[in-house]
Write a protein that holds these residues in place. Structure first.
Motif, PDB file in Angstrom:
ATOM      1  N   MET A   1      33.927 -15.864  -2.819  1.00 31.81           N
ATOM      2  CA  MET A   1      35.365 -15.888  -2.710  1.00 31.81           C
ATOM      3  C   MET A   1      35.946 -14.638  -3.362  1.00 31.81           C
ATOM      4  O   MET A   1      36.829 -14.735  -4.201  1.00 31.81           O
ATOM      5  CB  MET A   1      35.944 -17.141  -3.352  1.00 31.81           C
ATOM      6  CG  MET A   1      35.360 -18.461  -2.960  1.00 31.81           C
ATOM      7  SD  MET A   1      35.574 -19.196  -1.409  1.00 31.81           S
ATOM      8  CE  MET A   1      36.844 -19.059  -0.493  1.00 31.81           C
ATOM      9  N   GLY A   2      35.424 -13.502  -3.052  1.00 34.02           N
ATOM     10  CA  GLY A   2      35.938 -12.272  -3.637  1.00 34.02           C
ATOM     11  C   GLY A   2      35.663 -12.201  -5.123  1.00 34.02           C
ATOM     12  O   GLY A   2      34.591 -12.546  -5.585  1.00 34.02           O
ATOM     13  N   GLN A   3      36.651 -11.784  -5.874  1.00 34.55           N
ATOM     14  CA  GLN A   3      36.526 -11.676  -7.325  1.00 34.55           C
ATOM     15  C   GLN A   3      37.060 -12.908  -8.041  1.00 34.55           C
ATOM     16  O   GLN A   3      37.184 -12.900  -9.257  1.00 34.55           O
ATOM     17  CB  GLN A   3      37.273 -10.420  -7.804  1.00 34.55           C
ATOM     18  CG  GLN A   3      36.716  -9.135  -7.244  1.00 34.55           C
ATOM     19  CD  GLN A   3      35.275  -8.914  -7.684  1.00 34.55           C
ATOM     20  OE1 GLN A   3      34.922  -9.147  -8.828  1.00 34.55           O
ATOM     21  NE2 GLN A   3      34.437  -8.486  -6.758  1.00 34.55           N
ATOM     22  N   ARG A   4      37.391 -13.945  -7.315  1.00 38.34           N
ATOM     23  CA  ARG A   4      37.937 -15.160  -7.927  1.00 38.34           C
ATOM     24  C   ARG A   4      36.824 -16.038  -8.466  1.00 38.34           C
ATOM     25  O   ARG A   4      35.777 -16.185  -7.843  1.00 38.34           O
ATOM     26  CB  ARG A   4      38.760 -15.950  -6.909  1.00 38.34           C
ATOM     27  CG  ARG A   4      39.969 -15.183  -6.413  1.00 38.34           C
ATOM     28  CD  ARG A   4      40.795 -16.019  -5.502  1.00 38.34           C
ATOM     29  NE  ARG A   4      40.067 -16.258  -4.249  1.00 38.34           N
ATOM     30  CZ  ARG A   4      40.511 -17.007  -3.268  1.00 38.34           C
ATOM     31  NH1 ARG A   4      41.673 -17.625  -3.373  1.00 38.34           N
ATOM     32  NH2 ARG A   4      39.806 -17.165  -2.182  1.00 38.34           N
ATOM     33  N   ALA A   5      37.065 -16.642  -9.633  1.00 40.65           N
ATOM     34  CA  ALA A   5      36.147 -17.628 -10.200  1.00 40.65           C
ATOM     35  C   ALA A   5      36.732 -19.010  -9.918  1.00 40.65           C
ATOM     36  O   ALA A   5      37.839 -19.318 -10.348  1.00 40.65           O
ATOM     37  CB  ALA A   5      35.989 -17.405 -11.693  1.00 40.65           C
ATOM     38  N   LEU A   6      35.992 -19.811  -9.171  1.00 39.94           N
ATOM     39  CA  LEU A   6      36.483 -21.115  -8.741  1.00 39.94           C
ATOM     40  C   LEU A   6      35.611 -22.234  -9.292  1.00 39.94           C
ATOM     41  O   LEU A   6      34.409 -22.063  -9.497  1.00 39.94           O
ATOM     42  CB  LEU A   6      36.483 -21.209  -7.217  1.00 39.94           C
ATOM     43  CG  LEU A   6      37.242 -20.121  -6.474  1.00 39.94           C
ATOM     44  CD1 LEU A   6      37.046 -20.283  -4.977  1.00 39.94           C
ATOM     45  CD2 LEU A   6      38.705 -20.152  -6.825  1.00 39.94           C
ATOM     46  N   LEU A   7      36.226 -23.378  -9.502  1.00 40.68           N
ATOM     47  CA  LEU A   7      35.504 -24.577  -9.928  1.00 40.68           C
ATOM     48  C   LEU A   7      35.826 -25.695  -8.942  1.00 40.68           C
ATOM     49  O   LEU A   7      36.999 -25.986  -8.684  1.00 40.68           O
ATOM     50  CB  LEU A   7      35.928 -24.988 -11.342  1.00 40.68           C
ATOM     51  CG  LEU A   7      35.347 -26.303 -11.858  1.00 40.68           C
ATOM     52  CD1 LEU A   7      33.833 -26.196 -12.030  1.00 40.68           C
ATOM     53  CD2 LEU A   7      36.003 -26.703 -13.163  1.00 40.68           C
TER      54      LEU A   7
END
Length: 72
Positions: A1-7
């Motif tokens: 997801m690109g440079q996004r950190a997701l949970l």
């Protein structure tokens, strides 16, 4: 997801039980739920939690049952 950190948390429940009486027995049931943030207006999918934005409050948490179920 690109440079996004997701949970995208998953919550699993597994219950084992037994009963007594005329028909003694045991059983097991379980389900898995996806947790995320509700969108406005509500849609089928939840938004993941963004970890790259720093500490924040999620005002509209929600959950959806998955197709993963256990019963015996």
């Amino acid at each position: 997801m690109g440079q996004r950190a997701l949970l995208i948390p998953l919550i699993a429940f597994d219950a084992r039980y037994s009963w007594t009486g005329d028909r003694e027995g045991t059983g097991r049931s379980g389900s898995v739920f996806i947790v995320g943030e509700e969108q406005s207006p509500p849609v089928e999918r939840l938004s993941p939690f963004r970890l790259d934005l720093g500490p924040r409050q999620y005002r509209t948490p929600g959950s959806r049952a998955t197709a993963l179920n256990l019963s015996s």
